[in-house]
Design an enzyme around this catalytic site. Structure first.
Site, PDB file in Angstrom:
ATOM      1  N   HIS A 110      45.746  63.839  -0.904  1.00  0.00           N
ATOM      2  CA  HIS A 110      47.089  63.752  -1.506  1.00  0.00           C
ATOM      3  C   HIS A 110      47.340  62.302  -1.893  1.00  0.00           C
ATOM      4  CE1 HIS A 110      51.407  63.956  -2.061  1.00  0.00           C
ATOM      5  NE2 HIS A 110      51.364  65.277  -1.909  1.00  0.00           N
ATOM      6  N   GLU A 163      61.512  69.708   6.102  1.00  0.00           N
ATOM      7  CA  GLU A 163      61.537  70.835   5.153  1.00  0.00           C
ATOM      8  C   GLU A 163      61.657  72.180   5.874  1.00  0.00           C
ATOM      9  OE1 GLU A 163      58.194  70.403   2.510  1.00  0.00           O
ATOM     10  OE2 GLU A 163      59.223  68.861   1.355  1.00  0.00           O
ATOM     11  N   CYS A 199      59.769  80.328  15.730  1.00  0.00           N
ATOM     12  CA  CYS A 199      60.921  81.238  15.716  1.00  0.00           C
ATOM     13  C   CYS A 199      62.149  80.432  16.134  1.00  0.00           C
ATOM     14  CB  CYS A 199      60.649  82.371  16.708  1.00  0.00           C
ATOM     15  SG  CYS A 199      62.153  83.246  17.125  1.00  0.00           S
ATOM     16  N   GLU A 225      60.963  62.016  -0.356  1.00  0.00           N
ATOM     17  CA  GLU A 225      59.518  62.054  -0.626  1.00  0.00           C
ATOM     18  C   GLU A 225      59.286  62.232  -2.114  1.00  0.00           C
ATOM     19  OE1 GLU A 225      57.414  65.205   1.361  1.00  0.00           O
ATOM     20  OE2 GLU A 225      58.386  64.810   3.275  1.00  0.00           O
TER      21      GLU A 225
END
Ligand code: GAL
Length: 667
Positions: A362, A152, A117, A311
């Site tokens: 990944h 992000e 938050c 990225e």
């Protein structure tokens, strides 16, 4: 070394070395591999909070000292992240209120990342403390070139604390509850508020029908996120204001107004994961490449200067529906495309593949096999070699004479409203269609907010600019009067900044500028189609048709079908020194390409290259005072040719041309 004084394009990526703290040999081995791959930058500590502060107030920086020093000794720059995006479990065990409350009013359990938050004071304090500790220790480290704030940033919290802050935000904005009621049109369904305490953030189990409220909550939370970021910026800059800051952008509709966020940053950085090879037909790579080019042009336009590709995946992206490998040639093409559109770096997620958890499969430069004798490593090495020869391109600019308005408030407003089509409203696709048509004309394009300065451009295009912010109409009027060309489409100028419909005919207060009044908008079913003829060629129309009354404009084309056959579909109106076009319907890309070709010619806008449209070939440019760098990129796997240059499948060629561009603002 200062970031903008580095005479090389950057090449590197996220290096999560703290996942191997028990393997000191890995660092040495990685540095050897990095040199081989032409890596000159790493991003450290993005998710390292638990390695930096394993227990509350106990800091362990020794491992990072070693990594920073080793990087410096080996000529590799460091981008150092603040670790606020990933929280250690001890923090939430002790302060569970840090976790976000969702729109159903449920507080989340510990887990995942970037789900705190932004109003929580304890969290703010804990983040400030660790950021300051990092800055105190490393802000003058010679390897450090940039702070990477969090990661992000996105998302929205609905906790009680946020509700209270929202009410304060509303009071500041509206001053009185009557003013708020008027803008929210709240007598509708009897939702009239009598006290600020009655206001709650929107929820699927509560309010969704007051669009002004929904929009305000998005704005409020975007402001909260920016305020949080500012707190982090202040913490790191306290120890050395010379080190620039960034935060990595990703989805433009992630919940934060990137235009506002950009004002706080020294450089824009962006993460891009194109879904290469996601379709069967040949043109797919073009479409995927186009989406990336749009995003890169947007990043460049935000500060009107180069950005960083923070990225990208060197091979497959594990979270995609199908994690397909990049076909030979695509890694070079995709990387050079970013440079062509204004990136000063190619960086990867990630350098070394994690061994466990969510991202263990990944794509990475080094996979679990730990070898440089792989196809992916060789691809990365080749990009490294090419970038090393392009240092002179760093810091060069792109001065576009054409801009498309793609506006955050407008996007958010369109999401809320109910009309047109409530499925596949296609706003972003419409924007892309205009962009594609311009790219196919080989011109440079900026992507701007409606609040931008239009006077820098010859042509400004506003597709579906449904919402006008307070100054927008006047800005358009004076741009056209002063000699600009403005293209406006169907469904523009309907509501004010609070999603309150304007009285009168759209586009609001500009009927005299465009010489038309929009009376109604027809939404078509997928199977419906209309058409028009312009300059002896017939074009198809899908989905949207405005029915406009003429008030002085010249009709360039009319509808061919339906009960509005014969009514204007494309108009032109001269006002002052400029021209205002109104596109009443959604014509196909081929029409947009032909139409823009004509107005580009009429306006004398300089093209990057004089060529007919060649399918699947993209052309972009960067320039400095005396040289133009032209990137010719073939998004097809087949041979192509443009401007006398032959391009093999997925090939990128860069041409350098002498060029006097003082007219574009270079001194
Ligand atoms: C990005 C994120 C990275 C990594 C990557 C995987 O969104 O910033 O940390 O998770 O996705 O594709």
């Amino acid at each position: 070394m200062k970031l903008n004084e580095i005479g090389q394009l950057l090449h590197g990526g996220d290096y999560n070395v703290d996942q191997w703290l028990d393997r000191p040999d890995i660092l040495q081995e990685d540095i050897r591999f990095m040199k081989k791959a032409g890596v000159n930058v790493v991003s450290l500590c993005i998710f390292s909070w638990s390695s930096l502060e394993p227990e509350e107030g106990i800091y362990t920086f020794e491992w990072l000292d070693k990594v920073m020093d080793s990087m410096y000794e080996n000529g590799i720059y460091v981008i150092l992240a603040t670790p606020s995006a990933g929280k250690p479990p001890w923090l939430i065990k002790k302060y569970p209120d840090i976790m976000r409350t969702n729109e159903h009013r449920q507080r989340l359990l510990y887990g995942e990342r970037e789900n705190h938050c932004n109003s929580n004071e304890i969290f703010r304090e804990k983040v400030r403390q660790i950021d300051e500790k990092l800055a105190e220790r490393y802000a003058h480290h010679p390897a450090l070139i940039l702070w990477h704030i969090s990661n992000e940033m996105y998302g929205i919290c609905h906790c009680e604390k946020c509700q209270g802050n929202f009410r304060k935000w509303l009071k500041e904005k509206y001053q009185s509850i009557e003013a708020l009621n008027y803008q929210y049109w709240s007598r509708f369904w009897s939702h009239r508020y009598t006290d600020w305490e009655e206001l709650e953030s929107p929820s699927p189990i509560g309010e969704t029908a007051v669009h002004g409220l929904a929009l305000d909550y998005k704005r409020f939370y975007s402001d909260r996120s920016i305020d949080f970021l500012q707190m982090e910026i202040d913490a790191v800059k306290k120890y050395n204001p010379e080190i620039p800051v960034t935060t990595n952008f990703f989805h433009f509709n992630c919940g934060i107004n990137y235009w506002k966020l950009a004002e706080k940053l020294d450089v824009i950085s962006y993460d891009r994961y194109p879904h290469w090879h996601s379709g069967a037909d040949q043109s797919t790579e073009w479409e995927i490449g186009l989406e990336s080019a749009f995003a890169y042009d947007y990043c460049r336009s935000m500060q009107n200067k180069p950005f960083l590709l923070m990225e990208s995946s060197p091979s497959s992206t594990n979270w995609m529906p199908v994690a397909k490998l990049k076909r030979p040639g695509i890694h070079m093409l995709g990387s050079m495309e970013a440079i062509a559109c204004g990136a000063d770096s190619v960086q990867y997620f990630q350098w070394r593949q994690s061994r466990g958890a969510y991202e263990k499969f990944h794509g990475a430069v080094l996979s679990h096999n730990g070898s440089e004798h792989t196809r992916v490593f060789r691809d990365v090495e080749q990009v490294g070699k090419r970038l090393a020869n392009l240092g002179h391109i760093k810091n060069t600019e792109t001065k576009a004479q054409i801009a498309i308005i793609f506006d955050w408030d407008n996007l958010r407003g369109l999401e809320e409203q109910k009309s047109l089509r409530n499925i596949n409203r296609d706003f972003e696709k419409v924007i892309m269609e205009h962009y594609e048509a311009l790219v196919q004309n080989y011109v440079s394009v900026d992507i701007i907010a409606q609040t931008a300065d239009y006077s820098r451009y010859e042509i400004v295009i506003a597709p579906m600019l449904y919402m006008f912010l307070p100054d927008t109409a006047e800005k358009i009027r004076s741009f056209v009067k002063g000699g600009g060309i403005f293209v406006m489409t169907y469904y523009s100028g309907l509501v004010n900044e609070n999603d309150l419909a304007f009285e009168g005919f759209p586009p609001f207060s500009l009927n005299d500028v465009f010489g038309v009044k929009s009376e109604e908008t027809d939404s078509l079913e997928d199977t419906d189609c209309n058409s028009f003829i312009w300059q002896k060629k017939e074009y198809q129309i899908r989905r949207y048709c405005d029915l406009v009354q003429l008030h002085g404009a010249e009709v360039l084309a009319s509808y061919e079908q339906d009960f509005y056959a014969g009514m204007p579909v494309l108009t032109k109106h001269t006002t002052g020194l400029g021209t205002a076009y109104y596109m009443a319907a959604r014509g196909e890309v081929e029409f947009l390409r032909d139409f823009y070709a004509k107005i580009i010619k009429d306006a004398g806008v300089e093209k990057i290259i004089e060529s007919e449209y060649i399918r699947d070939v993209m052309v972009k440019e960067r320039h400095d005072k005396g040289t133009k760098y032209i990137f010719l990129m073939n998004f097809s796997k087949n041979m192509s040719e443009i401007g006398g240059e032959r391009l093999s499948g997925y090939e990128v060629k860069i041409e350098e041309k002498c060029f006097d561009n003082t007219a574009l603002g270079f001194q």
